[in-house]
Design a protein around this motif. Sequence first.
Motif, PDB file in Angstrom:
ATOM      1  N   TYR A  50       0.836  -1.207   0.000  1.00 58.87           N
ATOM      2  CA  TYR A  50       0.000   0.000   0.000  1.00 58.87           C
ATOM      3  C   TYR A  50       0.871   1.257   0.000  1.00 58.87           C
ATOM      4  O   TYR A  50       0.649   2.185  -0.787  1.00 58.87           O
ATOM      5  CB  TYR A  50      -0.925  -0.017   1.222  1.00 58.87           C
ATOM      6  N   ARG A  51       1.883   1.270   0.856  1.00 56.11           N
ATOM      7  CA  ARG A  51       2.762   2.441   0.935  1.00 56.11           C
ATOM      8  C   ARG A  51       3.558   2.630  -0.357  1.00 56.11           C
ATOM      9  O   ARG A  51       3.710   3.753  -0.842  1.00 56.11           O
ATOM     10  CB  ARG A  51       3.714   2.297   2.117  1.00 56.11           C
ATOM     11  N   ARG A  52       4.057   1.552  -0.898  1.00 58.03           N
ATOM     12  CA  ARG A  52       4.798   1.655  -2.152  1.00 58.03           C
ATOM     13  C   ARG A  52       3.884   2.149  -3.273  1.00 58.03           C
ATOM     14  O   ARG A  52       4.284   2.955  -4.105  1.00 58.03           O
ATOM     15  CB  ARG A  52       5.399   0.305  -2.513  1.00 58.03           C
ATOM     16  N   ASN A  53       2.644   1.692  -3.274  1.00 61.19           N
ATOM     17  CA  ASN A  53       1.688   2.132  -4.284  1.00 61.19           C
ATOM     18  C   ASN A  53       1.426   3.638  -4.160  1.00 61.19           C
ATOM     19  O   ASN A  53       1.340   4.343  -5.169  1.00 61.19           O
ATOM     20  CB  ASN A  53       0.380   1.343  -4.156  1.00 61.19           C
ATOM     21  N   ARG A  54       1.315   4.128  -2.938  1.00 59.67           N
ATOM     22  CA  ARG A  54       1.127   5.573  -2.741  1.00 59.67           C
ATOM     23  C   ARG A  54       2.322   6.351  -3.278  1.00 59.67           C
ATOM     24  O   ARG A  54       2.164   7.398  -3.900  1.00 59.67           O
ATOM     25  CB  ARG A  54       0.918   5.885  -1.255  1.00 59.67           C
ATOM     26  N   ARG A  55       3.538   5.834  -3.049  1.00 58.72           N
ATOM     27  CA  ARG A  55       4.734   6.508  -3.583  1.00 58.72           C
ATOM     28  C   ARG A  55       4.723   6.503  -5.105  1.00 58.72           C
ATOM     29  O   ARG A  55       5.054   7.513  -5.739  1.00 58.72           O
ATOM     30  CB  ARG A  55       6.002   5.826  -3.057  1.00 58.72           C
ATOM     31  N   TRP A  56       4.352   5.382  -5.701  1.00 57.84           N
ATOM     32  CA  TRP A  56       4.293   5.309  -7.162  1.00 57.84           C
ATOM     33  C   TRP A  56       3.268   6.292  -7.705  1.00 57.84           C
ATOM     34  O   TRP A  56       3.496   6.917  -8.733  1.00 57.84           O
ATOM     35  CB  TRP A  56       3.947   3.887  -7.603  1.00 57.84           C
ATOM     36  N   MET A  57       2.138   6.423  -7.028  1.00 60.54           N
ATOM     37  CA  MET A  57       1.123   7.379  -7.483  1.00 60.54           C
ATOM     38  C   MET A  57       1.652   8.803  -7.387  1.00 60.54           C
ATOM     39  O   MET A  57       1.476   9.597  -8.303  1.00 60.54           O
ATOM     40  CB  MET A  57      -0.148   7.232  -6.675  1.00 60.54           C
ATOM     41  N   ALA A  58       2.302   9.116  -6.278  1.00 59.56           N
ATOM     42  CA  ALA A  58       2.826  10.468  -6.088  1.00 59.56           C
ATOM     43  C   ALA A  58       3.909  10.800  -7.114  1.00 59.56           C
ATOM     44  O   ALA A  58       4.005  11.938  -7.576  1.00 59.56           O
ATOM     45  CB  ALA A  58       3.377  10.616  -4.672  1.00 59.56           C
ATOM     46  N   ARG A  59       4.728   9.826  -7.484  1.00 55.41           N
ATOM     47  CA  ARG A  59       5.800  10.047  -8.461  1.00 55.41           C
ATOM     48  C   ARG A  59       5.325   9.959  -9.904  1.00 55.41           C
ATOM     49  O   ARG A  59       6.089  10.232 -10.825  1.00 55.41           O
ATOM     50  CB  ARG A  59       6.917   9.015  -8.245  1.00 55.41           C
ATOM     51  N   GLY A  60       4.087   9.544 -10.116  1.00 57.08           N
ATOM     52  CA  GLY A  60       3.550   9.460 -11.464  1.00 57.08           C
ATOM     53  C   GLY A  60       3.936   8.207 -12.219  1.00 57.08           C
ATOM     54  O   GLY A  60       3.827   8.156 -13.449  1.00 57.08           O
ATOM     55  N   VAL A  61       4.381   7.183 -11.511  1.00 58.74           N
ATOM     56  CA  VAL A  61       4.796   5.941 -12.171  1.00 58.74           C
ATOM     57  C   VAL A  61       3.599   5.268 -12.840  1.00 58.74           C
ATOM     58  O   VAL A  61       3.684   4.827 -13.988  1.00 58.74           O
ATOM     59  CB  VAL A  61       5.479   4.981 -11.174  1.00 58.74           C
ATOM     60  N   TRP A  62       2.464   5.208 -12.143  1.00 61.25           N
ATOM     61  CA  TRP A  62       1.288   4.570 -12.735  1.00 61.25           C
ATOM     62  C   TRP A  62       0.781   5.370 -13.926  1.00 61.25           C
ATOM     63  O   TRP A  62       0.342   4.797 -14.923  1.00 61.25           O
ATOM     64  CB  TRP A  62       0.180   4.391 -11.691  1.00 61.25           C
ATOM     65  N   LEU A  63       0.841   6.681 -13.831  1.00 62.19           N
ATOM     66  CA  LEU A  63       0.425   7.518 -14.960  1.00 62.19           C
ATOM     67  C   LEU A  63       1.287   7.234 -16.187  1.00 62.19           C
ATOM     68  O   LEU A  63       0.786   7.118 -17.307  1.00 62.19           O
ATOM     69  CB  LEU A  63       0.501   8.998 -14.573  1.00 62.19           C
ATOM     70  N   ARG A  64       2.586   7.087 -15.965  1.00 63.92           N
ATOM     71  CA  ARG A  64       3.507   6.755 -17.055  1.00 63.92           C
ATOM     72  C   ARG A  64       3.162   5.382 -17.655  1.00 63.92           C
ATOM     73  O   ARG A  64       3.186   5.202 -18.878  1.00 63.92           O
ATOM     74  CB  ARG A  64       4.943   6.780 -16.540  1.00 63.92           C
ATOM     75  N   ALA A  65       2.810   4.427 -16.804  1.00 61.71           N
ATOM     76  CA  ALA A  65       2.428   3.097 -17.295  1.00 61.71           C
ATOM     77  C   ALA A  65       1.142   3.171 -18.117  1.00 61.71           C
ATOM     78  O   ALA A  65       1.017   2.498 -19.143  1.00 61.71           O
ATOM     79  CB  ALA A  65       2.257   2.138 -16.121  1.00 61.71           C
ATOM     80  N   LEU A  66       0.205   3.996 -17.670  1.00 61.35           N
ATOM     81  CA  LEU A  66      -1.053   4.130 -18.404  1.00 61.35           C
ATOM     82  C   LEU A  66      -0.831   4.768 -19.764  1.00 61.35           C
ATOM     83  O   LEU A  66      -1.387   4.342 -20.771  1.00 61.35           O
ATOM     84  CB  LEU A  66      -2.052   4.968 -17.599  1.00 61.35           C
ATOM     85  N   ARG A  67      -0.004   5.809 -19.791  1.00 63.49           N
ATOM     86  CA  ARG A  67       0.267   6.513 -21.047  1.00 63.49           C
ATOM     87  C   ARG A  67       1.055   5.660 -22.035  1.00 63.49           C
ATOM     88  O   ARG A  67       0.946   5.841 -23.239  1.00 63.49           O
ATOM     89  CB  ARG A  67       1.023   7.807 -20.778  1.00 63.49           C
ATOM     90  N   SER A  68       1.851   4.747 -21.526  1.00 65.85           N
ATOM     91  CA  SER A  68       2.680   3.912 -22.408  1.00 65.85           C
ATOM     92  C   SER A  68       1.865   2.833 -23.104  1.00 65.85           C
ATOM     93  O   SER A  68       2.336   2.232 -24.065  1.00 65.85           O
ATOM     94  CB  SER A  68       3.798   3.259 -21.598  1.00 65.85           C
ATOM     95  N   GLY A  69       0.672   2.566 -22.584  1.00 63.46           N
ATOM     96  CA  GLY A  69      -0.144   1.511 -23.167  1.00 63.46           C
ATOM     97  C   GLY A  69       0.253   0.120 -22.716  1.00 63.46           C
ATOM     98  O   GLY A  69      -0.127  -0.865 -23.334  1.00 63.46           O
ATOM     99  N   ALA A  70       1.017   0.032 -21.642  1.00 59.57           N
ATOM    100  CA  ALA A  70       1.475  -1.265 -21.141  1.00 59.57           C
ATOM    101  C   ALA A  70       0.359  -2.047 -20.458  1.00 59.57           C
ATOM    102  O   ALA A  70       0.503  -3.242 -20.227  1.00 59.57           O
ATOM    103  CB  ALA A  70       2.629  -1.072 -20.160  1.00 59.57           C
ATOM    104  N   LEU A  71      -0.744  -1.362 -20.153  1.00 56.89           N
ATOM    105  CA  LEU A  71      -1.856  -2.010 -19.465  1.00 56.89           C
ATOM    106  C   LEU A  71      -3.109  -1.950 -20.333  1.00 56.89           C
ATOM    107  O   LEU A  71      -3.286  -1.008 -21.105  1.00 56.89           O
ATOM    108  CB  LEU A  71      -2.118  -1.309 -18.128  1.00 56.89           C
ATOM    109  N   PRO A  72      -4.002  -2.935 -20.200  1.00 50.24           N
ATOM    110  CA  PRO A  72      -5.251  -2.905 -20.964  1.00 50.24           C
ATOM    111  C   PRO A  72      -6.058  -1.638 -20.670  1.00 50.24           C
ATOM    112  O   PRO A  72      -6.013  -1.103 -19.550  1.00 50.24           O
ATOM    113  CB  PRO A  72      -6.003  -4.149 -20.476  1.00 50.24           C
TER     114      PRO A  72
END
Length: 138
Positions: A83-105
């Motif tokens: 959970y904590r790591r996920n919050r850090r990834w959200m704050a750093r924009g890692v998930w946003l980068r993954a979404l924009r890259s098209g790596a996820l459905p």
Amino acid sequence: MEHDPTPRDDAATAAANAQRRAIALDDGEWEAFKRALGEPALVRAGSERDDRRFVDAALSVMTGHCYWTDLPAQDYGNWVSNYRRNRRWMARGVWLRALRSGALPQAWAQRIAQYAQRQDQERARRSSRKRERLLRQE
């Protein structure tokens, strides 16, 4: 009226629980995800296995397939750490980068974006309540 702790066993509960299955990326999806993010995003954990466990756990929660506390620790690690790591990834924009890259459905991308929005709203609400509490104390 006293609370009955026995779980309800009706059709709606059974249907909801059937949908709550953890996600596990297959090898091809995992490789595509790693290429899309690059190594810097994944170096936090001790090994690639830990990275993959975290990503599977986070995707399971953010896409609405289960709750953090429902994830078996032997398969996904400690839910608090994830959970904590996920919050850090959200704050750093890692998930946003993954979404924009098209790596996820695309279906997952929409759910992840909604999850992020709910988390931001909750964070803002907590901050506002804390500010109000501090002002009342003065």
